[in-house]
Write a protein that holds these residues in place. Structure first.
Motif, PDB file in Angstrom:
ATOM      1  N   THR A   1     -10.688   9.827   2.868  1.00  0.00           N
ATOM      2  CA  THR A   1      -9.607   9.130   2.169  1.00  0.00           C
ATOM      3  C   THR A   1      -9.924   7.645   2.078  1.00  0.00           C
ATOM      4  O   THR A   1     -10.317   7.018   3.069  1.00  0.00           O
ATOM      5  CB  THR A   1      -8.262   9.315   2.899  1.00  0.00           C
ATOM      6  OG1 THR A   1      -7.938  10.707   2.926  1.00  0.00           O
ATOM      7  CG2 THR A   1      -7.139   8.561   2.188  1.00  0.00           C
TER       8      THR A   1
ATOM      9  N   GLU B   1      -8.431   3.761   0.738  1.00  0.00           N
ATOM     10  CA  GLU B   1      -7.175   3.054   0.508  1.00  0.00           C
ATOM     11  C   GLU B   1      -7.453   1.659  -0.033  1.00  0.00           C
ATOM     12  O   GLU B   1      -8.510   1.069   0.230  1.00  0.00           O
ATOM     13  CB  GLU B   1      -6.367   2.948   1.806  1.00  0.00           C
ATOM     14  CG  GLU B   1      -5.949   4.298   2.373  1.00  0.00           C
ATOM     15  CD  GLU B   1      -5.175   4.164   3.679  1.00  0.00           C
ATOM     16  OE1 GLU B   1      -5.260   3.082   4.297  1.00  0.00           O
ATOM     17  OE2 GLU B   1      -4.496   5.124   4.071  1.00  0.00           O
TER      18      GLU B   1
ATOM     19  N   ALA C   1     -13.177   5.017  -0.734  1.00  0.00           N
ATOM     20  CA  ALA C   1     -13.410   6.404  -0.328  1.00  0.00           C
ATOM     21  C   ALA C   1     -14.899   6.753  -0.391  1.00  0.00           C
ATOM     22  O   ALA C   1     -15.448   7.385   0.523  1.00  0.00           O
ATOM     23  CB  ALA C   1     -12.600   7.354  -1.205  1.00  0.00           C
TER      24      ALA C   1
ATOM     25  N   SER D   1      -3.978   5.377  -2.594  1.00  0.00           N
ATOM     26  CA  SER D   1      -4.715   6.175  -1.621  1.00  0.00           C
ATOM     27  C   SER D   1      -5.383   7.336  -2.362  1.00  0.00           C
ATOM     28  O   SER D   1      -4.706   8.070  -3.082  1.00  0.00           O
ATOM     29  CB  SER D   1      -3.771   6.697  -0.536  1.00  0.00           C
ATOM     30  OG  SER D   1      -4.443   7.547   0.375  1.00  0.00           O
TER      31      SER D   1
ATOM     32  N   SER E   1      -7.939  10.685  -1.940  1.00  0.00           N
ATOM     33  CA  SER E   1      -8.586  11.648  -1.058  1.00  0.00           C
ATOM     34  C   SER E   1      -9.638  12.422  -1.844  1.00  0.00           C
ATOM     35  O   SER E   1      -9.359  12.934  -2.933  1.00  0.00           O
ATOM     36  CB  SER E   1      -7.555  12.624  -0.449  1.00  0.00           C
ATOM     37  OG  SER E   1      -6.642  11.921   0.370  1.00  0.00           O
TER      38      SER E   1
END
Length: 243
Positions: free
Chosen positions: A42, A44, A178, A234, A236
Motif C-alpha cells: 500500500t 500513501e 506504492a 491510498s 493498494s
C-alpha cells in the motif's frame, strides 16, 4: 503374446507406479506449483492546499406555547438570515435549508402516577448550509448571521472549489509510493517484480475538524483561521513476483 524378460519386468512395474502416482496428485497441487508469488503493498500520499471555500451550518431555534407561532417566528428569523446572506452576494446555489423540525416541550418532572408529562409548548428548528467562496468575508458573514436571527451554530469546515488537480496529484504520488515500497521489499527478498495484478484506490479530503460552538456566545467580528486542507490518497497493489 508378448513376454517380458526378467530384466524388463521390474522396469515396467516402476513405470506403471510412477504414472499412477502422477494421476493421483491433486489438481490443486499442480496449479499451486504454477502460481507465482504475490506481493500486497500500500502506498500513501498527502497533498496540502490552501482552502478557498468554507461551509458553515447555521440554525434558528424558536419556542412558543403554540406550534403555529413557534413555526411562524422561526420562518421570520430564517427569512431575515437569508436576506442578510444574499446581501453578501452569496449565490442561491450556495444556500440550502434542511432539517426543519417541530417538537413538543414538556413540563419538568412527572405526575404522581409516573405518566407522561404535560406539553407546555413547542420548539421549532431549522438549519441552513452556506458555502462561502470569499473567505475574507467569512467572519463578517458569521457575525451578520447572528445579529439577524441565527442562534445555533452547527459547524464550520474548509475546502477547495476545484479539487480535481489535487486529487490527480495525490493519486500519482500514492502510486509512486506504492511502487517504491514494492521495489524495496522485493530487493530485500531477492526477487524481482512482475506485472501488477490489481490496483485499489481510496482517498479524500482531510482538513481541520468541524468547529462547534453556540452562536449566542460569539463575539462581533468573529475571527476565523482557515489553515490548510489535505487531499490524501491510498493505493493498494497486488504484484506478481518473479524468482
Amino acid at each position: 503374446m508378448h513376454r517380458f524378460s526378467p530384466v524388463s519386468r521390474p522396469l515396467a512395474i516402476c513405470a506403471a507406479m510412477l504414472v499412477g502416482l502422477a494421476l493421483t496428485l491433486p489438481a490443486g497441487a499442480a496449479r499451486a506449483a504454477e502460481e507465482p508469488g504475490l506481493l500486497n503493498v500500500t502506498g500513501e500520499a498527502q497533498i496540502p492546499a490552501i482552502p478557498d471555500m468554507a461551509t458553515i451550518r447555521l440554525g434558528v431555534v424558536t419556542e412558543d406555547r403554540r406550534a403555529d407561532q413557534a413555526l411562524a417566528e422561526n420562518a421570520t428569523q430564517m427569512a431575515a438570515v437569508l436576506a442578510k446572506l444574499q446581501g453578501f452576494d452569496i449565490a442561491p446555489r450556495d444556500l440550502q435549508t434542511s432539517d426543519l423540525n417541530l417538537s413538543p416541550l414538556y413540563e419538568p418532572g412527572q405526575d404522581y402516577r409516573g405518566q407522561s408529562r404535560r406539553i407546555i409548548g413547542f420548539r421549532a428548528s431549522n438549519s441552513l448550509t452556506v458555502r462561502v467562496r470569499d473567505l475574507e468575508r467569512l467572519g463578517e458573514i458569521l457575525d451578520a448571521s447572528v445579529s439577524d436571527g441565527a442562534n445555533n451554530f452547527g459547524g464550520l469546515s474548509f475546502g477547495v472549489q476545484a479539487p480535481g488537480p489535487l486529487e490527480s496529484a495525490a493519486r500519482e504520488a500514492a502510486m509512486k509510493d506504492a511502487l517504491a515500497r514494492a521495489e524495496t521489499l522485493a530487493t530485500a527478498a531477492g526477487v524481482s517484480l512482475g506485472p501488477i495484478r490489481s490496483i485499489t484506490e481510496q482517498g479524500g479530503f482531510r482538513g481541520p475538524q468541524m468547529m462547534r460552538a453556540e452562536m449566542a456566545m460569539a463575539d462581533a467580528g468573529v475571527p476565523v483561521a482557515a489553515g490548510e486542507v489535505t487531499m490524501s490518497s491510498s493505493v493498494s497493489l497486488v504484484i506478481e513476483l518473479a524468482q
